[in-house]
Each structure stands twice: as structure tokens, then as C-alpha cells.
Design an enzyme around this catalytic site. Structure first.
Site, PDB file in Angstrom:
ATOM      1  N   CYS A   1       0.060   3.321  10.562  1.00 44.04           N
ATOM      2  CA  CYS A   1       0.795   4.394   9.897  1.00 44.04           C
ATOM      3  C   CYS A   1       1.388   5.340  10.949  1.00 44.04           C
ATOM      4  CB  CYS A   1      -0.107   5.187   8.972  1.00 44.04           C
ATOM      5  SG  CYS A   1       0.786   6.482   8.116  1.00 44.04           S
TER       6      CYS A   1
ATOM      7  N   SER B   1       0.814  -1.215   0.000  1.00 45.99           N
ATOM      8  CA  SER B   1       0.000   0.000   0.000  1.00 45.99           C
ATOM      9  C   SER B   1       0.851   1.271   0.000  1.00 45.99           C
ATOM     10  CB  SER B   1      -0.897   0.001   1.239  1.00 45.99           C
ATOM     11  OG  SER B   1      -1.687   1.158   1.269  1.00 45.99           O
TER      12      SER B   1
ATOM     13  N   GLY C   1       1.697  10.936   5.146  1.00 46.53           N
ATOM     14  CA  GLY C   1       0.532  11.289   5.958  1.00 46.53           C
ATOM     15  C   GLY C   1      -0.790  10.889   5.336  1.00 46.53           C
TER      16      GLY C   1
ATOM     17  N   THR D   1       6.009   0.725   8.273  1.00 48.99           N
ATOM     18  CA  THR D   1       7.327   1.364   8.427  1.00 48.99           C
ATOM     19  C   THR D   1       7.731   1.518   9.900  1.00 48.99           C
ATOM     20  OG1 THR D   1       6.200   3.486   8.281  1.00 48.99           O
ATOM     21  CG2 THR D   1       7.184   2.639   6.256  1.00 48.99           C
TER      22      THR D   1
END
Ligand SMILES: Cc1cc2nc3c(=O)[nH]c(=O)nc-3n(C[C@H](O)[C@H](O)[C@H](O)COP(=O)(O)O)c2cc1C
Length: 303
Positions: free
Chosen positions: A130, A21, A72, A193
Site C-alpha cells: 500500500c 481489497s 490509508g 496501485t
């Protein structure tokens, strides 16, 4: 020739190579350059209830063996995706996974409900991990009770497979995996991440406007392998391995650690066609090592 078919709960993939993604758009931008049908599956950019512009620049910086990003969750919003992108991507012969993000439980639920009314979507990947947004669902990614509740609410809204994407930025990824499984996730994907930062020593200030960003690319592969290995011993659902994949050997390593499929992220920026190029190399390796199916090597490093 070895059979690369792999199974993620009720999903059957012709090969284990998927896109990660946020690194492959919505699946509609690249068909002139890349044969989308050659992937086992495509995962879209995260979609939220409303369009998002994301963070202020600079929001990408190269690091040794990787990159930091603080995009973001910039995206066109779920309604524009359904109107403008879905009609194009659902025509392709591929497994289509739509990634969902939100800042509140209600937002995740609304996005999923809107998508679930549409044809041609094979499953959902839930981004609870995220690190780059103030309100990006990260509370769900680091709190077991919040995660279990979110996934069980989403579970009640759909019969399609749910993939929960886990964060590596936690004390125990196994307990987060268990919470997602208790909530009813069918599949897990990991990792998102790792939190990182970079200082410009001449300007004496952080490079990214948000100070911190998400580290991805080859630098994070050993962390991701460890997390996949640990999670595959803690739960009994299929795992999608993500983190720094660049070569067929990297893919084989993730499979041996316990993943049934993988996603390629950062390396798509260098070559969006990388995934399909690695598929025949996996077959070659299996043939040379006398394996006849991909399934034979999944989790083999645990034996
Ligand atoms: C520029 C960029 C944007 C990303 N956007 C998203 C996103 O929207 N949703 C998400 O779940 N993951 C996002 N990710 C994380 C990747 O899907 C992947 O989990 C991570 O980059 C690790 O894989 P890699 O090392 O192969 O890049 C993004 C990564 C990058 C580099």
C-alpha cells in the site's frame, strides 16, 4: 459450455472473478444488490491490528481513465471484523480471502493468528504494497529480504493458503515475486496501485491531503499486464491479476498473460455487480473460440 473452474494452489474457484481489497468492503455490505455467490471469490478490505481512521480528506480524486486514492488503510480492526463481519460473510457460499496489513512484522503475525483461530476463512492476502500510509508495510513490499522474512514467519503460523500482493512500484517485480515464493507464499496477486499525484492548478496545490496517492483503474491495465507476464515467467506459483479490469476481454487478456484468476477493484465503484455480469461473457468467448476449459488459455500468450 466451457468450464470456468480455476485453481489457486489448494483453492478451487468456480470462476476466475474475484473482488479486489478495499473496493468491496468486508463482503457484508452488498448482498442485497449483488449475488456474492456468483463471484469466484471475495477479498476483504485490509485489516490491521487496531482500527484505523485512515488519512485526512481529500483522499480520492478522479483522473483520466482511473482514480487516485489515499485512503490509508482505514478499517475497523481485526477484532471488530471477527466479531461483527465474519459471522455474516462466512455464511455465504463463496471463497473468502481476508486481506492483512500491518506496520510491523509482529502486527501482521498477530492479525493472522487471530484470524486463523476462526472458521470460514479460505486464505489470506498479504498487503505489503500500500503506497498510501507512512507505516503500512511498504518496506516489506520493496525489500526482498524483508518480504521473504515476513512471508516465512506468516507461513509458519497457518496451513491456509497465503497470497502475497505485490507492488508495481519496484525496480524488479520478478525479484520481489521470487522473495515471496522463497518465503513460502502459495499464490501471488499483482498489482496494487501505482504512486501518482495531481495538482489543482487554480489553488496551486496538490489535491490529495497526502500529496501522493495510489493510481488505479483502466489507466494502469497495460502496466499490470506487463507485470503479470514477467512474474509468470519468473516463478511457478499461481498468479491473480489485478489492474483496471472493466470487461471480459480484459479478464481474458490477464489470463493469457499468465494469471489463473483476477480481481476487480476500481470498477466496483461504478457497478459492484460488474464481476458476476462478466462471468457469462467469459464463457461465451471461450465457447466461440472452441476452448472447453479456462485452463487452456492461462499463459497462452507465452507459447
Ligand atoms: C479506494 C481504494 C482502496 C483500496 N484499498 C486497498 C486495501 O485496503 N488493501 C489492498 O491490498 N489494496 C487496496 N486497494 C488496491 C486494489 O485492491 C487494487 O490492487 C488496485 O486498485 C488495482 O486494481 P483496479 O485498477 O481494478 O482498481 C485499494 C484501491 C482503491 C481504489
Amino acid at each position: 459450455m466451457a468450464d470456468l473452474t480455476t485453481y489457486l494452489d489448494q483453492l478451487t474457484l468456480k470462476n476466475p472473478v474475484m473482488t479486489a481489497s478495499g473496493t468491496f468492503g468486508y463482503g457484508d455490505e452488498l448482498p442485497d444488490y449483488v449475488d456474492l455467490g456468483a463471484f469466484g471469490g471475495i477479498v476483504t478490505k485490509s485489516l490491521t491490528g487496531q482500527p484505523r481512521e485512515g488519512n485526512a480528506p481529500p483522499r480520492i480524486v478522479e483522473t483520466s481513465s482511473g482514480m487516485l486514492n489515499s485512503i490509508g488503510l482505514a478499517n475497523i480492526g481485526v477484532e471488530a471484523f471477527i466479531r461483527e463481519k465474519l459471522p455474516i460473510v462466512r455464511e455465504k457460499d463463496m471463497v473468502l480471502i481476508v486481506n492483512i496489513a500491518g506496520s510491523k512484522m509482529e502486527e501482521y503475525c498477530r492479525v493472522l493468528e487471530l484470524l486463523d483461530a476462526e472458521e470460514g476463512i479460505d486464505g489470506y492476502e498479504i498487503n505489503v504494497s500500500c503506497p498510501n500510509v507512512k507505516e503500512g508495510g511498504m518496506e516489506f513490499g520493496v525489500s526482498e529480504p524483508h518480504l521473504e522474512k515476513l512471508i516465512s514467519q506468516l507461513r509458519a503460523l497457518t496451513d491456509r493458503p497465503i497470497i502475497t500482493k505485490l507492488s508495481p512500484n519496484v525496480t524488479s517485480i520478478q525479484s520481489m515475486a521470487k522473495a515471496a515464493v522463497n518465503g513460502g507464499t502459495d499464490i501471488l496477486s499483482l498489482v496494487n496501485t501505482l504512486v501518482g499525484s495531481k495538482i489543482d492548478i487554480e489553488r496551486q496545490e496538490p489535491v490529495l491531503s497526502t500529496v501522493f496517492g495510489g493510481l488505479s483503474g483502466p489507466a494502469i491495465k497495460p502496466v499490470a499486464i506487463a507485470q503479470v507476464f514477467k512474474v509468470s515467467e519468473a516463478v511457478d506459483v499461481p498468479i491473480i491479476g489485478i489492474g483496471g479490469i472493466k470487461t471480459a476481454a480484459d479478464i481474458i487478456e490477464f489470463l493469457m498473460a499468465g494469471a489463473s484468476a483476477i480481481e476487480i477493484g476500481t470498477l466496483n465503484y461504478r457497478d459492484p455487480g460488474l464481476g458476476p455480469k462478466l462471468v457469462p461473457e467469459i464463457t461465451k468467448w471461450l465457447d466461440e473460440h472452441d476452448f472447453t476449459t479456462l485452463e487452456e488459455i492461462i499463459g497462452i500468450a507465452h507459447e
